[in-house]
Structures are given as structure tokens and as C-alpha cells.
Design a protein around this motif. Structure first.
Motif, PDB file in Angstrom:
ATOM      1  N   SER A 120       0.838  -1.201   0.000  1.00 11.44           N
ATOM      2  CA  SER A 120       0.000   0.000   0.000  1.00 11.44           C
ATOM      3  C   SER A 120       0.866   1.241   0.000  1.00 11.44           C
ATOM      4  O   SER A 120       1.917   1.291   0.651  1.00 11.44           O
ATOM      5  CB  SER A 120      -0.923  -0.008   1.227  1.00 11.44           C
ATOM      6  N   LYS A 121       0.422   2.240  -0.728  1.00  9.94           N
ATOM      7  CA  LYS A 121       1.187   3.476  -0.835  1.00  9.94           C
ATOM      8  C   LYS A 121       0.901   4.372   0.370  1.00  9.94           C
ATOM      9  O   LYS A 121      -0.217   4.788   0.607  1.00  9.94           O
ATOM     10  CB  LYS A 121       0.834   4.216  -2.133  1.00  9.94           C
ATOM     11  N   SER A 122       1.938   4.641   1.129  1.00  4.29           N
ATOM     12  CA  SER A 122       1.851   5.585   2.239  1.00  4.29           C
ATOM     13  C   SER A 122       3.276   6.039   2.558  1.00  4.29           C
ATOM     14  O   SER A 122       4.252   5.401   2.139  1.00  4.29           O
ATOM     15  CB  SER A 122       1.217   4.942   3.479  1.00  4.29           C
ATOM     16  N   SER A 123       3.389   7.126   3.296  1.00  2.45           N
ATOM     17  CA  SER A 123       4.717   7.637   3.642  1.00  2.45           C
ATOM     18  C   SER A 123       5.482   6.629   4.483  1.00  2.45           C
ATOM     19  O   SER A 123       6.709   6.495   4.373  1.00  2.45           O
ATOM     20  CB  SER A 123       4.599   8.973   4.392  1.00  2.45           C
ATOM     21  N   ASP A 124       4.755   5.893   5.340  1.00  2.00           N
ATOM     22  CA  ASP A 124       5.417   4.923   6.211  1.00  2.00           C
ATOM     23  C   ASP A 124       5.974   3.741   5.417  1.00  2.00           C
ATOM     24  O   ASP A 124       7.139   3.365   5.571  1.00  2.00           O
ATOM     25  CB  ASP A 124       4.441   4.408   7.275  1.00  2.00           C
ATOM     26  N   THR A 125       5.149   3.144   4.561  1.00  2.00           N
ATOM     27  CA  THR A 125       5.635   1.993   3.790  1.00  2.00           C
ATOM     28  C   THR A 125       6.696   2.409   2.777  1.00  2.00           C
ATOM     29  O   THR A 125       7.646   1.663   2.527  1.00  2.00           O
ATOM     30  CB  THR A 125       4.480   1.292   3.060  1.00  2.00           C
ATOM     31  N   ASP A 126       6.554   3.601   2.216  1.00  2.00           N
ATOM     32  CA  ASP A 126       7.562   4.085   1.264  1.00  2.00           C
ATOM     33  C   ASP A 126       8.920   4.251   1.933  1.00  2.00           C
ATOM     34  O   ASP A 126       9.957   3.929   1.353  1.00  2.00           O
ATOM     35  CB  ASP A 126       7.117   5.413   0.645  1.00  2.00           C
ATOM     36  N   SER A 127       8.928   4.760   3.167  1.00  2.00           N
ATOM     37  CA  SER A 127      10.196   4.974   3.855  1.00  2.00           C
ATOM     38  C   SER A 127      10.875   3.656   4.221  1.00  2.00           C
ATOM     39  O   SER A 127      12.091   3.606   4.386  1.00  2.00           O
ATOM     40  CB  SER A 127       9.973   5.811   5.121  1.00  2.00           C
ATOM     41  N   CYS A 128      10.087   2.579   4.351  1.00  2.00           N
ATOM     42  CA  CYS A 128      10.674   1.272   4.675  1.00  2.00           C
ATOM     43  C   CYS A 128      11.326   0.619   3.461  1.00  2.00           C
ATOM     44  O   CYS A 128      12.120  -0.317   3.613  1.00  2.00           O
ATOM     45  CB  CYS A 128       9.598   0.342   5.230  1.00  2.00           C
ATOM     46  N   GLU A 129      10.985   1.096   2.265  1.00  2.00           N
ATOM     47  CA  GLU A 129      11.609   0.613   1.029  1.00  2.00           C
ATOM     48  C   GLU A 129      11.506  -0.905   0.884  1.00  2.00           C
ATOM     49  O   GLU A 129      12.496  -1.594   0.625  1.00  2.00           O
ATOM     50  CB  GLU A 129      13.074   1.067   0.954  1.00  2.00           C
ATOM     51  N   PHE A 130      10.300  -1.442   1.055  1.00  2.03           N
ATOM     52  CA  PHE A 130      10.099  -2.875   0.844  1.00  2.03           C
ATOM     53  C   PHE A 130      10.401  -3.220  -0.614  1.00  2.03           C
ATOM     54  O   PHE A 130      10.140  -2.425  -1.512  1.00  2.03           O
ATOM     55  CB  PHE A 130       8.660  -3.271   1.181  1.00  2.03           C
ATOM     56  N   GLN A 131      10.928  -4.412  -0.813  1.00  2.00           N
ATOM     57  CA  GLN A 131      11.359  -4.816  -2.150  1.00  2.00           C
ATOM     58  C   GLN A 131      10.647  -6.078  -2.612  1.00  2.00           C
ATOM     59  O   GLN A 131      10.513  -7.032  -1.849  1.00  2.00           O
ATOM     60  CB  GLN A 131      12.867  -5.083  -2.159  1.00  2.00           C
ATOM     61  N   ARG A 132      10.231  -6.075  -3.845  1.00  2.00           N
ATOM     62  CA  ARG A 132       9.716  -7.286  -4.482  1.00  2.00           C
ATOM     63  C   ARG A 132      10.903  -7.935  -5.178  1.00  2.00           C
ATOM     64  O   ARG A 132      11.340  -7.485  -6.235  1.00  2.00           O
ATOM     65  CB  ARG A 132       8.600  -6.945  -5.460  1.00  2.00           C
TER      66      ARG A 132
END
Length: 376
Positions: A120-132
Motif C-alpha cells: 500500500s502506498k503511504s509515507s510509512d511503507t515508502d520509507s521502509c523501502e520494501f522490495q519485491r
């Protein structure tokens, strides 16, 4: 925030320059020596006593477990705690749409739909830089590791999904027939990446406890251990309280097995593969969301009702087996992923499409990266 090196340099400067400044004020040599000695002893005692003061220790620990992320060109800095990122790993959104080759006559409804997932797009998930992760990334992450998956049919599908990410399609098909032999174990070595993978048929929690005791007896532990159980107990025993008791026995056995107590986690720096971590990475494969109307037998529909499923889910939490409740296992929440993907992602109301297990695999991969302080 100051690190240990900066604090040490700061203390050294105080010890060196403060007495020199006092000497410049024409104090007697004895007074200067007395003050500098007292100052040195005070700082030394303070450094050695710091670990015994919880507030200071907690502060230092919080510094160690945080990472700094620059958000934009205005130098806005966000401090993101690793545990916060782990808690966001299941923030996954699904897009399910009719397939281009939609066939209304197909009984297998899930084949008529294409599934796409992303965090999901959010500032929190974006900052964690999860990778596929791509195939080469997965191979690098698991290079030289021993991975074991133990449980029921859900664990078997999870194992096949993992192999599908590291093997070519032709080899996956040859593996499928061997892996899905009824009530059997499976072992494979992927030579090109030095991966040893075991699937252990262990449908009841007591089977998992026996496996853990075997680890303890042999003093041999996999680098990554994924366990899950519940569906068989729910269908064949249908006693949530008994299930909870067995989970607590499993938790106690795992806790006593660990080379490093679970409360300390796997927070040490890792170089290379995940296998260099002292303690196994432990994951609990949760019970999927059961769609009662789609279950393929009357017995299943009666014994695996929504009420019973809720009771079993509560027992997992009460047992303390999960990391979030003080236990050793980090949850792979297949229940939430399958719920969000929905009815179009399953054909029998119990086993879900490969996309769901693939998404859960990437949750696990990113948890491994966070725990071992790696970035691909």
C-alpha cells in the motif's frame, strides 16, 4: 544523536581541556590535579554504570535499532524503527480483475481472474523501502542456507511457491509431482545457490514439537524455519482449547531450542547469506481465511465454521507463540492476505492461488532483510 565513538571523544575532550582551562585561571596545581582526577573517575564510573540504568540503556538500544531516511530535498529526516517496518509488511493491496481469456463455463473460478499485489502506498511503507525480489535477489538472500518448511497442505503450497521463484518452470513441474505426494516429506538441494530445502509433513502441533525436539537432540538447526498448523486439528479434532495447549508446548520447546533467547532477536549484523545468524529465523504460517460456503465437503463446512476459525485464531494469540506476544515466531499472516485477495483467489475456500503465497514469501524475504540488516 551521538554514537558511542562521539560520546567517547566528547568525554576525552572534557577530561583534557577543562583542567587546562582551570590552570589558565591561575588555580593551584594541586586543585587542578584534584579536579581532573575526580572528573575522570566520575566519567569512568558513569560509562560503566550506564547499562544498569534502564532509561539510558533503552535510549542506546533505540539508537542502534533505528535508521535515518531523507525524505525530500528540504532535508526532512524521518527516523524509522526496524520493528515499525516489520509491522507494516502485511500492508498489501490487491487488484483482482477478469482475465483477458475469461471463460464463464470454467468451474475453476480463480482461473478467470488476474491478481496483482503491491505494498500500500503511504509515507510509512515508502520509507521502509520494501522490495519485491527478483530471482537473482532471492538466490543471493538464501545463498548457502538451509530452509525448512513444516506443516500441512498450506506449508506444502508455500514450499512450492518458494521453489517457483528459484527454479525454471520445467523443473518446477517435475518437482510438483514429488512434493505433492500425499502425506510425504520432500527434500531438494538447489546446487546453483547452495540452498538446501526441506518440507516436513507435520499437520498437528504435536508433530511440530517432535521435530523441534529432534533439532535439539541433534544440535542441528535450519537457518530459516517456517512452521504452521491448524487446519487438520480444526477438521479432525475440533477443539480450540486443546489446540492452544499444544501450541504452548511447541512454544516452550522452541524457546528452549534456540541458541539465542528469542527476546534478543536476530539483530546482529550479517555478512553474506542469512545462514551466518546464530539463531534460526522463525516464522509462523498462519491459518488462511476459510470461505465456508466453498468448502468441498459437508464435514468441513460443519467443523470449520467461522466461529471455530475465530476460536483457533484467538488460541494462536493466547498461546504466546508469536513474536508480537513475546514468543519466538514472526507471523506470516496468510489469513489477512487471503482475506484481502478474496473469494476470486480460491477454488475450494481453503487453498489460495499462487499469488497469495508469493506475496507472503516476499513478506518473509523483507523480514529477513530487516532482521539481518541487509539491503539488496
Amino acid at each position: 544523536m551521538l554514537g558511542a565513538v562521539q560520546l567517547g571523544l566528547f568525554a576525552a575532550c572534557i577530561v583534557l581541556f577543562v583542567p587546562m582551562g582551570m590552570a589558565g585561571w591561575h588555580l593551584s596545581r594541586n586543585k587542578v590535579l584534584f579536579f581532573s582526577g575526580a572528573l575522570f573517575i566520575t566519567l569512568a564510573v558513569g560509562v560503566h554504570l550506564t547499562p544498569y540504568f534502564p532509561s539510558v540503556s533503552d535510549f542506546i538500544t533505540s539508537v542502534k535499532s533505528s535508521s535515518v531516511v531523507v525524505v525530500d530535498d528540504d532535508d526532512v529526516v524521518v527516523v524509522e524503527d526496524r520493528d515499525s517496518c516489520v509491522s507494516l509488511l502485511h500492508e498489501i493491496a490487491w487488484e483482482v480483475m477478469p482475465s483477458k481469456v475469461f471463460d464463464p463455463f470454467l468451474n475453476n473460478n480463480s482461473l478467470n481472474y488476474e491478481k496483482f499485489w503491491s505494498w500500500s502506498k503511504s509515507s510509512d511503507t515508502d520509507s521502509c523501502e520494501f522490495q519485491r525480489l527478483k530471482k537473482n535477489d532471492v538466490m543471493d538472500l538464501l545463498n548457502g542456507s538451509w530452509v525448512m518448511v513444516a506443516g500441512d497442505s498450506q506449508a506444502r503450497i508455500f514450499t512450492l511457491s518458494l521453489l517457483s521463484l528459484v527454479l525454471d518452470s520445467e523443473r518446477v513441474e517435475s518437482v510438483r509431482s514429488l512434493l505433492f505426494k500425499r502425506h510425504s516429506d520432500y527434500h531438494i538441494v538447489v546446487d546453483e545457490m547452495g540452498l538446501k530445502l526441506d518440507f516436513i509433513w507435520a499437520p498437528y502441533p504435536s508433530n511440530l514439537t517432535d521435530l523441534v525436539l529432534e533439532f535439539k537432540h541433534k544440535h542441528l538447526y535450519p537457518d530459516v524455519l517456517v512452521m504452521g498448523s491448524g487446519l487438520w486439528h480444526m477438521l479432525h479434532i475440533t477443539n480450540a482449547s486443546d489446540y492452544g495447549v499444544l501450541l504452548r508446548l511447541l512454544r516452550n520447546s522452541v524457546t528452549s531450542m534456540l541458541p539465542v533467547p528469542p527476546k534478543f532477536g536476530n539483530d546482529g549484523p550479517v555478512v553474506g547469506s542469512v545462514s551466518s545468524v546464530r539463531s534460526p529465523h522463525l516464522f509462523w504460517l498462519g491459518i488462511p481465511t476459510l470461505i465456508n460456503s466453498m468448502l468441498n465437503t459437508k464435514e468441513k463446512r460443519e467443523k470449520m465454521s467461522d466461529v471455530v476459525q475465530g476460536e483457533y485464531t484467538r488460541e494462536v494469540r493466547k498461546s504466546g507463540i508469536l513474536r508480537e506476544f513475546g514468543g519466538p515466531f514472526r507471523l506470516l499472516d496468510i489469513g489477512s492476505l487471503s482475506l484481502n485477495c478474496g473469494i476470486k483467489c480460491t477454488d475450494d475456500g481453503m487453498h489460495y492461488d499462487a499469488d497469495v503465497y508469493e506475496a507472503e514469501l516476499h513478506v518473509m524475504f523483507n523480514a529477513l532483510l530487516i532482521e539481518s540488516h541487509q539491503k539488496l
